[in-house]
Design a protein around this motif. Sequence first.
Motif, short mmCIF file in Angstrom:
data_model
loop_
_atom_site.label_atom_id
_atom_site.label_comp_id
_atom_site.label_asym_id
_atom_site.label_seq_id
_atom_site.Cartn_x
_atom_site.Cartn_y
_atom_site.Cartn_z
N LEU A 28 23.79 43.15 31.38
CA LEU A 28 24.75 41.95 31.01
C LEU A 28 25.96 41.93 32.20
CD1 LEU A 28 25.25 42.34 27.18
CD2 LEU A 28 23.72 40.72 28.41
N ALA A 29 26.55 43.11 32.38
CA ALA A 29 27.55 43.18 33.69
C ALA A 29 28.81 42.31 33.24
CB ALA A 29 26.89 43.10 34.92
N HIS A 30 29.22 42.03 32.37
CA HIS A 30 30.47 41.63 32.18
C HIS A 30 31.89 42.00 32.89
CE1 HIS A 30 28.72 38.98 28.95
NE2 HIS A 30 28.35 39.86 28.12
N GLY A 31 31.81 43.31 32.71
CA GLY A 31 32.89 44.05 33.51
C GLY A 31 32.80 43.89 34.86
N LYS A 32 31.67 44.13 35.57
CA LYS A 32 31.51 43.58 37.01
C LYS A 32 31.98 42.29 37.58
CE LYS A 32 28.39 44.26 40.72
NZ LYS A 32 27.07 44.76 41.27
N ARG A 33 31.70 41.37 36.74
CA ARG A 33 31.77 39.86 37.10
C ARG A 33 33.11 39.52 36.70
NH1 ARG A 33 27.50 37.14 33.42
NH2 ARG A 33 26.26 39.19 33.53
N PHE A 34 33.85 40.07 35.82
CA PHE A 34 35.19 39.86 35.47
C PHE A 34 36.07 40.60 36.66
CE2 PHE A 34 39.49 41.08 33.56
CZ PHE A 34 39.71 39.97 33.34
N GLY A 35 35.70 41.79 36.90
CA GLY A 35 36.55 42.47 38.02
C GLY A 35 36.46 41.97 39.36
N THR A 36 35.17 41.28 39.67
CA THR A 36 35.01 40.87 40.99
C THR A 36 35.83 39.55 41.22
OG1 THR A 36 32.69 41.68 41.05
CG2 THR A 36 33.45 39.53 42.48
N ALA A 40 38.96 39.36 43.47
CA ALA A 40 38.92 38.28 44.56
C ALA A 40 40.22 37.29 44.49
CB ALA A 40 37.68 37.51 44.66
N THR A 41 40.55 36.98 43.32
CA THR A 41 41.86 36.07 43.35
C THR A 41 43.12 36.59 43.63
OG1 THR A 41 40.62 34.91 41.53
CG2 THR A 41 42.96 34.70 41.57
N ALA A 42 43.25 37.92 43.10
CA ALA A 42 44.44 38.80 43.30
C ALA A 42 44.25 39.15 45.06
CB ALA A 42 44.44 39.93 42.69
N ALA A 88 40.17 37.79 53.95
CA ALA A 88 39.81 39.28 53.94
C ALA A 88 40.39 39.88 52.84
CB ALA A 88 40.56 39.90 55.32
N GLY A 89 41.66 39.68 52.36
CA GLY A 89 42.00 40.17 51.05
C GLY A 89 41.30 39.99 49.86
N GLY A 90 40.45 38.59 50.07
CA GLY A 90 39.92 38.09 48.85
C GLY A 90 38.40 39.18 48.80
N ILE A 91 37.74 39.37 50.06
CA ILE A 91 36.60 40.03 50.25
C ILE A 91 37.11 41.50 49.73
CG2 ILE A 91 35.06 41.39 51.59
CD1 ILE A 91 35.33 38.66 53.28
N ALA A 92 38.19 42.07 50.00
CA ALA A 92 38.56 43.37 49.71
C ALA A 92 38.86 43.56 48.36
CB ALA A 92 39.85 43.93 50.64
#
Length: 125
Positions: A28-36, A40-42, A88-92
């Motif tokens: 399912l990987a809900h946490g990974k998708r949410f964290g990404t 990326a936004t932050a 660059a910030g979004g990728i990191a």
Amino acid sequence: MRSDENGFEGGHGLCRCPKCQSRHVEVLAHGKRFGTTVGATAGSIGGLSGALAMAGGGAEAGASVGMIAGPIGMTVGALTGALLAGLAGGIAGATTGGALGEVFDDSVLNNRRCLQCSHTFHSPF
């Protein structure tokens, strides 16, 4: 553990449903998708705001390079530098958020679902 393009794990039977013993298990990987997404936004907002405030140096560096082309070049250079800093910030942020979300998936969430009986469960691996 490998999964195919649909997220199904199979082949070697490393992960089975504890309820029905089926090998047809979906990650399912809900946490990974949410964290990404959050990372990326932050990261993009942080990189862009830092560059626009001249703290990150992206806008300043872009303006310096664009100075050769005059006032329009400085403006375009500053905007380009700010956008690159945001990128660059979004990728990191996406990389870090995805890694933290994956840890959360593996340690807290029921991150697997059986396609046979729809049971969700935590992977023992």
